[in-house]
Design a protein around this motif. Structure first.
Motif, PDB file in Angstrom:
ATOM      1  N   MET A   1       0.820  -1.179   0.000  1.00 15.86           N
ATOM      2  CA  MET A   1       0.000   0.000   0.000  1.00 15.86           C
ATOM      3  C   MET A   1       0.870   1.251   0.000  1.00 15.86           C
ATOM      4  O   MET A   1       0.565   2.192  -0.729  1.00 15.86           O
ATOM      5  CB  MET A   1      -0.937   0.003   1.209  1.00 15.86           C
ATOM      6  CG  MET A   1      -2.059  -1.000   1.117  1.00 15.86           C
ATOM      7  SD  MET A   1      -3.148  -1.137   2.572  1.00 15.86           S
ATOM      8  CE  MET A   1      -3.294   0.495   3.189  1.00 15.86           C
ATOM      9  N   GLN A   2       1.919   1.240   0.788  1.00 12.46           N
ATOM     10  CA  GLN A   2       2.790   2.412   0.858  1.00 12.46           C
ATOM     11  C   GLN A   2       3.457   2.666  -0.491  1.00 12.46           C
ATOM     12  O   GLN A   2       3.560   3.816  -0.917  1.00 12.46           O
ATOM     13  CB  GLN A   2       3.846   2.240   1.937  1.00 12.46           C
ATOM     14  CG  GLN A   2       3.295   2.305   3.334  1.00 12.46           C
ATOM     15  CD  GLN A   2       4.367   2.046   4.385  1.00 12.46           C
ATOM     16  OE1 GLN A   2       5.468   1.606   4.077  1.00 12.46           O
ATOM     17  NE2 GLN A   2       4.035   2.309   5.627  1.00 12.46           N
ATOM     18  N   ASP A   3       3.904   1.611  -1.151  1.00 10.63           N
ATOM     19  CA  ASP A   3       4.577   1.764  -2.441  1.00 10.63           C
ATOM     20  C   ASP A   3       3.654   2.377  -3.485  1.00 10.63           C
ATOM     21  O   ASP A   3       4.108   3.074  -4.387  1.00 10.63           O
ATOM     22  CB  ASP A   3       5.093   0.419  -2.947  1.00 10.63           C
ATOM     23  CG  ASP A   3       6.248  -0.115  -2.122  1.00 10.63           C
ATOM     24  OD1 ASP A   3       6.842   0.655  -1.345  1.00 10.63           O
ATOM     25  OD2 ASP A   3       6.567  -1.317  -2.258  1.00 10.63           O
ATOM     26  N   ASN A   4       2.357   2.102  -3.371  1.00  4.75           N
ATOM     27  CA  ASN A   4       1.387   2.613  -4.332  1.00  4.75           C
ATOM     28  C   ASN A   4       0.630   3.836  -3.837  1.00  4.75           C
ATOM     29  O   ASN A   4      -0.277   4.314  -4.509  1.00  4.75           O
ATOM     30  CB  ASN A   4       0.382   1.512  -4.697  1.00  4.75           C
ATOM     31  CG  ASN A   4       1.054   0.400  -5.467  1.00  4.75           C
ATOM     32  OD1 ASN A   4       1.774   0.647  -6.423  1.00  4.75           O
ATOM     33  ND2 ASN A   4       0.835  -0.822  -5.051  1.00  4.75           N
TER      34      ASN A   4
END
Length: 52
Positions: A1-4
């Motif tokens: 989620m953080q990466d996106n």
């Protein structure tokens, strides 16, 4: 989620579920069936299990 750059509410909207359900999924308190996993994969366009 953080990466996106996704928040729980964003993920909930993509999966057509409540943010509370996403919290249960992420905390590990919700048991998932293979059907549920397949539905999540389909809605997110991902594959959790690579073919051997």
């Amino acid at each position: 989620m953080q990466d996106n750059g996704l928040k729980r509410a964003d993920l909930a909207a993509r999966l057509s579920v409540s943010p509370q359900y996403v919290s249960k999924l992420l905390s590990g308190t919700e048991n998932l069936s293979f059907k549920s996993v397949a539905n999540i994969e389909d809605k997110l366009g991902i594959s959790c299990f690579a073919p051997a």
